[in-house]
Motif scaffolding. Structure first.
Motif, short mmCIF file in Angstrom:
data_model
loop_
_atom_site.label_atom_id
_atom_site.label_comp_id
_atom_site.label_asym_id
_atom_site.label_seq_id
_atom_site.Cartn_x
_atom_site.Cartn_y
_atom_site.Cartn_z
N GLN A 1 0.83 -1.21 0.00
CA GLN A 1 0.00 0.00 0.00
C GLN A 1 0.86 1.26 0.00
O GLN A 1 0.52 2.26 -0.65
N ALA A 2 1.98 1.22 0.72
CA ALA A 2 2.88 2.38 0.71
C ALA A 2 3.39 2.64 -0.70
O ALA A 2 3.46 3.79 -1.16
N ARG A 3 3.73 1.58 -1.41
CA ARG A 3 4.21 1.72 -2.78
C ARG A 3 3.12 2.29 -3.68
O ARG A 3 3.37 3.17 -4.52
N ASP A 4 1.88 1.82 -3.50
CA ASP A 4 0.77 2.32 -4.31
C ASP A 4 0.52 3.81 -4.07
O ASP A 4 0.27 4.58 -5.00
N VAL A 5 0.58 4.21 -2.79
CA VAL A 5 0.34 5.62 -2.46
C VAL A 5 1.46 6.49 -3.01
O VAL A 5 1.22 7.50 -3.68
N VAL A 6 2.70 6.13 -2.73
CA VAL A 6 3.85 6.95 -3.14
C VAL A 6 3.87 7.13 -4.65
O VAL A 6 4.20 8.21 -5.17
N GLY A 7 3.47 6.09 -5.39
CA GLY A 7 3.48 6.18 -6.85
C GLY A 7 2.49 7.19 -7.40
O GLY A 7 2.60 7.59 -8.56
N ARG A 8 1.55 7.62 -6.59
CA ARG A 8 0.53 8.57 -7.05
C ARG A 8 0.73 9.98 -6.48
O ARG A 8 -0.09 10.86 -6.73
N LEU A 9 1.79 10.19 -5.72
CA LEU A 9 1.99 11.48 -5.06
C LEU A 9 2.79 12.43 -5.95
O LEU A 9 3.71 12.01 -6.65
N SER A 10 2.46 13.71 -5.88
CA SER A 10 3.18 14.72 -6.66
C SER A 10 4.48 15.13 -5.98
O SER A 10 5.35 15.74 -6.60
N ARG A 11 4.60 14.79 -4.71
CA ARG A 11 5.81 15.13 -3.94
C ARG A 11 6.09 13.98 -2.99
O ARG A 11 5.17 13.48 -2.33
N PRO A 12 7.34 13.53 -2.91
CA PRO A 12 7.62 12.36 -2.07
C PRO A 12 7.42 12.66 -0.59
O PRO A 12 7.58 13.81 -0.15
N PRO A 13 7.06 11.65 0.19
CA PRO A 13 6.91 11.86 1.63
C PRO A 13 8.26 12.11 2.29
O PRO A 13 9.31 11.74 1.76
N VAL A 14 8.20 12.75 3.44
CA VAL A 14 9.42 12.96 4.22
C VAL A 14 9.93 11.60 4.67
O VAL A 14 9.18 10.80 5.24
N PRO A 15 11.19 11.27 4.40
CA PRO A 15 11.70 9.95 4.79
C PRO A 15 11.60 9.72 6.28
O PRO A 15 11.77 10.65 7.08
N ALA A 16 11.33 8.48 6.66
CA ALA A 16 11.18 8.15 8.07
C ALA A 16 12.44 8.49 8.86
O ALA A 16 12.37 8.91 10.01
#
Length: 495
Positions: A286-301
């Motif tokens: 699910q994380a991969r599915d979400v990140v693939g649709r984002l216009s800006r990457p999430p802040v790395p953990a």
């Protein structure tokens, strides 16, 4: 994280500082005098984190003159919230004092929570009684309205009053009454003018069922920022507990992408940070599915985390060590590295369950006021702007001393500082100056102004209710507060 060492630290600190300090032998004698069977070796094992006995922790509270649940509640929350906690060696009946749970005993505990000034300890005693294995059941039609009251009090409570109520709700959530807790939380959040949501929603995640994930997915689309924040906290909790089957998380993908993109479009760094934490805590697919649709990457953990290298070169760790010395020195306390670790997590850790449980432990120690004073002094005199805001808002749940927050350094600060100061004052039972409330209302901190006024039941709320120029959501929030009693701190006597 070594959870057992934290449990042991709390018990040692309580024994060494409550009422001027007590020897382990003296506490053991006091426990045996009240019918708690123990011996020197067992006491040593409990204080060294080798075993966990709920009945002995309860006995410490009585022997040391502490509030009911002051030690037991944070220990049980900690061991449920984080992996690796030692299991309680006592079964449920022995853990509430060894009594047989007949009709009279359960009725007595129920009667205590019907009193006007019931304490968090009373709520916890009732919750433990009706969830004990040998309890014969409690009518759901009686429990449901009581849970509405417990949920309502939780959001307005501070310090030990908060921790004991949270543990009572969490214990019930993980019991056969769990569905009633979820229903009570849903009813509270459904009120369009509700002002305290995060803790209520987060408590439902202690039993991470698919219906919690479904509810969180709905809240991510809520127009109220606090509802979205509550959903994020719940999702962090479910992920930390390893809850839900991987496919259960599929329903989060679309709502999370929408909420994330909304934060990006508004250039809202705080929300981007919060939602990044949810994205990176998802199961891998699910994380991969979400990140693939984002216009800006999430802040790395890794950039949100915690301790890092515990070396003298690490400025943050060095500061936490210095603060621990200030807290420990008056009583010449041992175990200062663990105290420093807890302080570090309160100031810097972005993982909700870590700074949440660390705050709970620091609330429970008899020298909690000194912890709050040292952190507050550091925040207003030494900390960076970012750290100052974090510390002040996390301090708010730690039962501040009377007068805390009245320092000129805060009064002269920016609006965010005034907002933090207002919460600190309100949690200490002190009303905030009207001019400060008015400043917050026009400075983008309406909810904090209403919260501070509501917790102290300030008549200023009447002015807000009748201010036709204000939006209905603001006037409705003021009405919501006027329908309640304000601050819950379990301190005896009139407010």
């Amino acid at each position: 994280m070594n959870v057992a060492s934290r449990v042991a630290w709390l018990l040692r600190m309580a024994r060494l500082t409550a009422g001027g300090g007590h020897s382990q032998a003296a506490v053991g004698t006091a426990l045996r005098a009240t019918g708690v069977r123990t011996h020197a070796r067992l006491m040593s094992e409990v204080e060294n984190g080798k075993v966990r006995h709920g009945r002995i922790i309860d006995g410490y509270e009585r022997a040391l003159g502490l509030r009911e649940g002051q030690l037991r509640a944070p220990v049980d929350v900690l061991c449920r919230a984080l992996p690796g906690g030692p299991p309680d060696r006592d079964d449920a009946s022995r853990a509430i004092g060894g009594e047989q749970l007949g009709v009279d005993e359960i009725s007595e505990r129920g009667e205590r929570v019907r009193q006007p000034r019931r304490t968090g300890g009373a709520w916890l005693s009732w919750a433990r009684a009706i969830t004990a294995p040998e309890a014969r059941g409690f009518p759901t039609w009686v429990a449901a309205p009581w849970l509405d009251e417990l949920v309502d009090e939780l959001g307005r409570s501070v310090g030990t009053a908060y921790v004991t109520r949270y543990e009572a709700l969490s214990l019930l959530r993980t019991s056969p009454y769990g569905h009633l807790v979820l229903e009570a939380a849903r009813r509270a959040v459904a009120d369009p003018h509700a002002q305290v949501l995060v803790d209520t929603v987060a408590a439902t995640a202690d039993r991470p069922t698919p219906d919690v994930l479904l509810w969180a997915s709905e809240l991510l689309a809520d127009h109220r920022p606090m509802a979205v924040r509550a959903a994020c906290h719940a999702l962090h909790g479910v992920a930390a507990a390893g809850g839900g089957e991987p496919e259960d998380w599929d329903l989060l993908v679309d709502p999370l992408v929408t909420a994330y993109e909304r934060a990006v479009s508004r250039a809202d760094a705080a929300w981007h940070h919060t939602l990044s934490g949810v994205v990176t805590s998802l199961p891998e697919r699910q994380a991969r599915d979400v990140v693939g649709r984002l216009s800006r990457p999430p802040v790395p953990a890794t950039s949100r985390t915690a301790l890092g290298e515990r070396t003298q070169a690490d400025r943050r760790w060095r500061t936490a060590t210095e603060l621990a010395e200030r807290v420990a020195e008056p009583d010449n306390l041992p175990d200062r590295p663990l105290l420093a670790r807890l302080l570090f997590e309160v100031i810097h850790d972005q993982r909700p369950r870590h700074h949440f449980t660390s705050s709970m432990l620091l609330v429970a120690v008899p020298f909690a006021d000194r912890v709050v004073d040292v952190l507050h002094d550091h925040a207003v005199r030494e900390a960076s702007d970012r750290d100052r805001h974090t510390i002040l808002f996390r301090l708010a749940q730690m039962a501040p001393s009377p007068g805390l927050g009245s320092m000129a350094a805060l009064a002269a600060g920016d609006v965010a500082d005034l907002s933090a100061r207002a919460v600190l004052l309100a949690h200490g039972g002190q009303r905030v100056e009207r001019e400060v409330l008015d400043t917050l209302m026009v400075g983008g901190h309406r909810r904090r102004a209403l919260y501070a006024a509501g917790m102290t039941q300030d008549p200023w709320l009447d002015k807000v209710v009748h201010a036709d120029e204000l939006p209905e959501e603001v006037r409705g929030a003021a009405r919501w507060w006027l329908d309640r009693d304000g601050l819950v701190d379990d301190v005896p006597g009139p407010r």
